[in-house]
Design a protein around this motif. Structure first.
Motif, PDB file in Angstrom:
ATOM      1  N   ASN A   2      22.558   2.859   0.584  1.00  0.00           N
ATOM      2  CA  ASN A   2      21.730   3.409  -0.486  1.00  0.00           C
ATOM      3  C   ASN A   2      21.633   2.442  -1.668  1.00  0.00           C
ATOM      4  O   ASN A   2      22.265   1.381  -1.676  1.00  0.00           O
ATOM      5  CB  ASN A   2      22.246   4.777  -0.935  1.00  0.00           C
ATOM      6  N   ILE A   3      20.822   2.808  -2.672  1.00  0.00           N
ATOM      7  CA  ILE A   3      20.533   1.917  -3.794  1.00  0.00           C
ATOM      8  C   ILE A   3      21.800   1.477  -4.510  1.00  0.00           C
ATOM      9  O   ILE A   3      22.031   0.289  -4.746  1.00  0.00           O
ATOM     10  CB  ILE A   3      19.579   2.605  -4.791  1.00  0.00           C
ATOM     11  N   LYS A   6      24.313  -0.590  -2.389  1.00  0.00           N
ATOM     12  CA  LYS A   6      23.828  -1.965  -2.213  1.00  0.00           C
ATOM     13  C   LYS A   6      24.019  -2.770  -3.499  1.00  0.00           C
ATOM     14  O   LYS A   6      24.422  -3.947  -3.455  1.00  0.00           O
ATOM     15  CB  LYS A   6      22.348  -1.954  -1.813  1.00  0.00           C
ATOM     16  N   HIS A   7      23.731  -2.139  -4.639  1.00  0.00           N
ATOM     17  CA  HIS A   7      23.913  -2.844  -5.906  1.00  0.00           C
ATOM     18  C   HIS A   7      25.372  -3.241  -6.106  1.00  0.00           C
ATOM     19  O   HIS A   7      25.666  -4.389  -6.482  1.00  0.00           O
ATOM     20  CB  HIS A   7      23.462  -1.982  -7.073  1.00  0.00           C
ATOM     21  N   ASN A 124      17.965   1.690 -17.031  1.00  0.00           N
ATOM     22  CA  ASN A 124      17.741   1.971 -15.612  1.00  0.00           C
ATOM     23  C   ASN A 124      16.279   2.195 -15.255  1.00  0.00           C
ATOM     24  O   ASN A 124      15.973   2.675 -14.165  1.00  0.00           O
ATOM     25  CB  ASN A 124      18.567   3.187 -15.184  1.00  0.00           C
ATOM     26  N   PHE A 127      14.967   0.963 -11.930  1.00  0.00           N
ATOM     27  CA  PHE A 127      15.117   1.698 -10.680  1.00  0.00           C
ATOM     28  C   PHE A 127      14.098   2.835 -10.643  1.00  0.00           C
ATOM     29  O   PHE A 127      14.315   3.895 -11.220  1.00  0.00           O
ATOM     30  CB  PHE A 127      16.525   2.274 -10.555  1.00  0.00           C
ATOM     31  N   LEU A 129      12.145   5.528  -8.477  1.00  0.00           N
ATOM     32  CA  LEU A 129      12.312   6.212  -7.193  1.00  0.00           C
ATOM     33  C   LEU A 129      11.058   6.158  -6.314  1.00  0.00           C
ATOM     34  O   LEU A 129      11.127   6.444  -5.127  1.00  0.00           O
ATOM     35  CB  LEU A 129      12.692   7.676  -7.434  1.00  0.00           C
ATOM     36  N   GLU A 133      12.348  -0.061  -1.316  1.00  0.00           N
ATOM     37  CA  GLU A 133      13.600  -0.800  -1.499  1.00  0.00           C
ATOM     38  C   GLU A 133      13.324  -2.286  -1.723  1.00  0.00           C
ATOM     39  O   GLU A 133      13.970  -2.937  -2.537  1.00  0.00           O
ATOM     40  CB  GLU A 133      14.501  -0.607  -0.275  1.00  0.00           C
ATOM     41  N   LEU A 136      12.190  -2.754  -5.276  1.00  0.00           N
ATOM     42  CA  LEU A 136      13.336  -2.604  -6.171  1.00  0.00           C
ATOM     43  C   LEU A 136      14.183  -3.872  -6.191  1.00  0.00           C
ATOM     44  O   LEU A 136      14.615  -4.334  -7.244  1.00  0.00           O
ATOM     45  CB  LEU A 136      14.204  -1.413  -5.729  1.00  0.00           C
ATOM     46  N   ASP A 137      14.418  -4.440  -5.003  1.00  0.00           N
ATOM     47  CA  ASP A 137      15.234  -5.653  -4.909  1.00  0.00           C
ATOM     48  C   ASP A 137      14.584  -6.801  -5.678  1.00  0.00           C
ATOM     49  O   ASP A 137      15.247  -7.533  -6.410  1.00  0.00           O
ATOM     50  CB  ASP A 137      15.419  -6.059  -3.448  1.00  0.00           C
ATOM     51  N   TYR A 140      14.729  -6.115  -9.465  1.00  0.00           N
ATOM     52  CA  TYR A 140      16.070  -6.102 -10.054  1.00  0.00           C
ATOM     53  C   TYR A 140      16.574  -7.504 -10.381  1.00  0.00           C
ATOM     54  O   TYR A 140      17.354  -7.703 -11.303  1.00  0.00           O
ATOM     55  CB  TYR A 140      17.072  -5.413  -9.121  1.00  0.00           C
ATOM     56  N   ASP A 176      21.104   7.923  -7.941  1.00  0.00           N
ATOM     57  CA  ASP A 176      22.002   7.770  -6.796  1.00  0.00           C
ATOM     58  C   ASP A 176      23.437   7.897  -7.293  1.00  0.00           C
ATOM     59  O   ASP A 176      23.725   7.633  -8.474  1.00  0.00           O
ATOM     60  CB  ASP A 176      21.797   6.399  -6.140  1.00  0.00           C
TER      61      ASP A 176
END
Length: 221
Positions: A2-3, A6-7, A124, A127, A129, A133, A136-137, A140, A176
């Motif tokens: 999940n987010i 992974k972070h 945040n 991020f 929703l 993904e 987001l990557d 980020y 998350d």
């Protein structure tokens, strides 16, 4: 993955979840040790002090655990406004995140509204929703470290859970969260003894100040 998982995996020290869980657990152990060893704390009317004692112990334990780990960190005591004796909260800065410890009613519940936490949640916005993904990557990579909450709690001042949550930037909800209760961490007997000794050394004067004087004007501990 999940987010948040992974972070933490990509951006934080791999030992961080285990060390955070260990620090909170040690704080709770010391709280019960204190209650059992200080008769004044065993009176029903003194239960109102347990929350303050617990919060102070969590701050001290986290600082000692992270210091022993050699993880680079900064633990600051922040005031919500400039007034003298205003409410303060602890903010932990580590590689990959800005973390505020906070007690919650359950493992899934969101902390009560607080302006200082709302301001930090703006970090945040990266991020979203509704983004994939992959998006987001990519986004980020050029953003500041996110704001995270280290939540913990349980019934009757026992520790039932420890979690790390990524709060939504604009709502009182989690983007998350992951439970880190019982996450393993390697701590030698020597390091554990040092942590306990430091808790004794640092917390005794704090406890005395919190407990204050009894009805006769004498120190209760």
């Amino acid at each position: 993955m999940n987010i948040l998982e992974k972070h933490l995996s990509d951006n934080c020290d791999a030992r961080l979840p285990g060390l955070l869980n260990y620090g909170v657990a040690e704080a709770y152990k010391y709280l019960h040790k204190l209650i059992n060893n200080v008769p004044a704390l065993q009176h029903d009317e003194m239960r109102k002090t347990y929350g303050y004692l617990r919060n102070a112990l969590v701050d001290i334990a986290l600082r000692n655990v992270l210091s022993n780990s050699k993880i680079e960190y900064k633990l600051s005591s922040m005031s919500i406004d400039a007034r003298k004796n205003s409410y303060t909260y602890s903010m932990l800065k580590v590689k990959g995140g800005i973390i505020i410890p906070v007690k919650t009613g359950s493992i899934s519940s969101f902390p009560k509204k607080a302006n200082y936490r709302n301001a930090k949640r703006r970090l945040n916005y990266q991020f979203n929703l509704f983004e994939s993904e992959k998006e987001l990557d990519e986004k980020y990579d050029n953003q500041d470290d996110p704001f995270l909450m280290l939540t913990y709690g349980g019934k009757n001042y026992n520790l039932d859970f420890v979690s790390i949550g990524l709060p939504n930037a604009s709502e009182n909800t989690w983007i998350d969260s992951i439970e880190i209760t019982n996450t393993p961490v390697m701590v030698t007997n020597q390091e554990e003894t040092m942590i306990h000794d430091n808790l004794d050394l640092e917390f005794t004067p704090i406890a005395k100040k919190m407990l204050g004087e009894d009805n006769n004007g004498q120190k209760s501990i």
